[in-house]
Design an enzyme around this catalytic site. Structure first.
Site, mmCIF file in Angstrom:
data_model
loop_
_atom_site.group_PDB
_atom_site.id
_atom_site.type_symbol
_atom_site.label_atom_id
_atom_site.label_comp_id
_atom_site.label_asym_id
_atom_site.label_seq_id
_atom_site.Cartn_x
_atom_site.Cartn_y
_atom_site.Cartn_z
ATOM 1 N N TYR A 142 0.834 -1.250 -0.195
ATOM 2 C CA TYR A 142 -0.057 -0.035 0.121
ATOM 3 C C TYR A 142 0.837 1.408 -0.025
ATOM 4 O O TYR A 142 0.224 2.290 -0.452
ATOM 5 C CB TYR A 142 -0.791 0.028 1.320
ATOM 6 C CG TYR A 142 -2.273 -0.504 1.032
ATOM 7 C CD1 TYR A 142 -2.172 -1.798 0.600
ATOM 8 C CD2 TYR A 142 -3.361 0.172 1.244
ATOM 9 C CE1 TYR A 142 -3.572 -2.415 0.456
ATOM 10 C CE2 TYR A 142 -4.706 -0.541 1.090
ATOM 11 C CZ TYR A 142 -4.708 -1.995 0.711
ATOM 12 O OH TYR A 142 -5.850 -2.530 0.466
ATOM 13 N N LYS A 192 3.279 -15.081 1.727
ATOM 14 C CA LYS A 192 3.533 -16.094 0.696
ATOM 15 C C LYS A 192 4.929 -16.182 0.517
ATOM 16 O O LYS A 192 5.699 -15.903 -0.160
ATOM 17 C CB LYS A 192 2.901 -15.230 -0.605
ATOM 18 C CG LYS A 192 1.480 -15.549 -0.890
ATOM 19 C CD LYS A 192 1.101 -16.724 -1.197
ATOM 20 C CE LYS A 192 1.426 -17.069 -2.816
ATOM 21 N NZ LYS A 192 0.707 -18.424 -3.349
ATOM 22 N N ASP A 225 -2.952 -18.047 0.218
ATOM 23 C CA ASP A 225 -3.884 -18.572 -0.537
ATOM 24 C C ASP A 225 -4.715 -19.715 0.318
ATOM 25 O O ASP A 225 -5.753 -20.071 0.002
ATOM 26 C CB ASP A 225 -3.232 -18.919 -1.941
ATOM 27 C CG ASP A 225 -2.164 -19.876 -1.826
ATOM 28 O OD1 ASP A 225 -1.264 -20.023 -0.837
ATOM 29 O OD2 ASP A 225 -1.815 -20.563 -2.877
ATOM 30 N N ASP A 249 -6.349 -7.065 3.918
ATOM 31 C CA ASP A 249 -7.591 -6.581 3.232
ATOM 32 C C ASP A 249 -8.279 -7.485 2.537
ATOM 33 O O ASP A 249 -9.858 -7.309 2.777
ATOM 34 C CB ASP A 249 -7.037 -5.513 2.112
ATOM 35 C CG ASP A 249 -7.999 -4.877 1.384
ATOM 36 O OD1 ASP A 249 -8.994 -4.164 2.072
ATOM 37 O OD2 ASP A 249 -8.089 -4.876 0.108
ATOM 38 N N ASP A 253 -12.122 -9.232 4.280
ATOM 39 C CA ASP A 253 -13.420 -9.259 3.482
ATOM 40 C C ASP A 253 -14.068 -10.684 3.764
ATOM 41 O O ASP A 253 -15.212 -10.802 3.532
ATOM 42 C CB ASP A 253 -13.297 -8.504 2.026
ATOM 43 C CG ASP A 253 -13.641 -7.079 2.094
ATOM 44 O OD1 ASP A 253 -13.397 -6.552 3.072
ATOM 45 O OD2 ASP A 253 -14.256 -6.842 1.191
#
Ligand code: IPM
Ligand code: MG
Length: 368
Positions: A142, A192, A225, A249, A253
């Site tokens: 970000y 990751k 993932d 983020d 959600d």
């Protein structure tokens, strides 16, 4: 001693409507519990752009740095979609996070019993769910540089940079371990590390902070993932999840939707302790400005009210009063009181934003 101070930035869309109900709750605590707050209000997002030509005025930023807690509604709307990137409503929010250095973003995903049927997952997968995502909020892709759209070999290239320092990882890891100690004592860290060096460093540092400072907390690591898949498969395996800004983020959600309604979830963004011992803090609902229903009295104020409950707990050391508010909300939901987003096939008493606020105050009165 001075009263604790709160800056309200209601923002855009449904922000002002849901915040109006929060203000009533804040007054209730002053009147009925002797918890008096000094409340001030200002503009953020599109509302600030309309007045100042930018989504957060410098004076507002300065005020946010002074108060004990900021309560934010929501920012953005179609009217502002075509603005230059640098003055989009979201930039106001990102500036608050960055300049207040709110590195630890707490996003609970809790399933209210009365709403377990709302999840797209089977009821037994989500009933009783109570997990907390700790999202790093001030660094990573970000904010990393270089960033921008550049010319290279006769075509354009868009660049963002994932970047984490050890100290940035250390502080958010500590925040997750501290929380876990007060909950289920379990942390799962997600990155990751199989493809990203920043992920390798993330994993190493989280493991070291664990081994040196929190060996009593159970720690596991997962690729993000797989984490997304596990969240949908069996979310109750998790207690606290700690992850970076972008994965956080997305995963938050996903976790939010497990619970059935985005209109229900609060968040806290915390920084380092100030001189008075309180952490720098901003509280906001996870949902957005919902321009499609703004101004119609349809919005669910619960996420924003629960954000104030988080403020009571994390900024004002009033955990019991936070629980009182959370229980009042559970009671209202159990009675079948429903804003439009919560109305399912089983029916219930349809209420507006203002009526939902009033019901919660009634339940608070009944708790005395
Ligand atoms: C969130 C939002 C923000 C983010 C946007 C509005 C900038 O999606 O708080 O999750 O990406 O962090
Ligand atoms: Mg988001």
């Amino acid at each position: 001693m001075a009263n604790p101070s709160i800056l309200i930035l209601a923002g855009d869309g449904i922000g002002p409507e849901v915040m109006a109900e929060v203000k009533k709750i804040i007054s209730w605590y002053g009147d009925k519990r002797g918890l008096v707050f000094d409340v001030s209000e200002d503009l953020v997002g599109g509302a600030a752009y309309d007045v100042h030509g930018k989504p957060l005025a410098d004076e507002t930023m300065a005020k946010a740095q002074e108060v004990d807690a900021v309560l934010l509604g929501a920012v953005g709307g179609p009217k502002y979609d075509n603005l230059d990137f640098s003055v989009k409503p979201e930039r106001g929010l990102l500036r608050l996070r960055k300049e207040m250095d709110l590195f630890s973003n707490l996003r609970p995903a809790q399933c209210f019993d009365a709403l377990a049927d709302f999840s797209s997952l089977k009821k037994d997968v989500v009933a009783g769910l109570d997990i907390m995502i700790v999202r790093e909020l001030t660094s990573g892709v970000y904010f990393g540089t270089p960033r921008g759209i550049f010319e290279e070999n006769g075509e354009r290239v868009g660049i963002n940079t994932q970047r984490y320092t050890e100290s940035e990882i250390e502080r958010v890891a500590r925040s997750a371990f501290e929380l876990a100690k007060r909950r289920g004592n379990k942390v799962c860290s997600m990155e990751k590390a199989n493809v990203m060096e920043s992920g390798i460093l993330w994993r190493e540092v989280v493991q070291r902070i664990h081994d040196e400072e929190y060996p009593e907390v159970e720690l596991s690591h997962m690729y993000a993932d797989n984490g997304a898949m596990q969240l949908v498969r069996w979310p109750k395996q998790f207690d606290v999840i700690v992850t970076d800004n972008l994965f956080g983020d997305i995963l938050s959600d996903c976790a939010a939707m497990l619970t059935g309604s985005l209109g229900m979830l609060p968040s806290a963004s915390l920084g380092a302790p100030m001189e008075n011992g309180r952490p720098k803090a901003m509280y906001e609902p996870v949902h957005g400005s919902a321009p499609d229903i703004a101004g119609q009295g349809k919005a669910n104020p619960i996420a924003c009210i629960l954000s104030f409950a988080m403020a009571l707990r994390y900024s004002f050391d009033q955990g019991d009063e936070a629980s009182r508010l959370e229980k009042a909300i559970e009671k209202v939901l159990a009675e079948g009181v429903r804003t439009a987003d919560l109305m399912g096939p089983e029916g219930g008493t349809a209420v507006s934003t203002v009526e939902m606020g009033a019901k919660i105050i009634e339940a608070l009165d009944a708790s005395l």
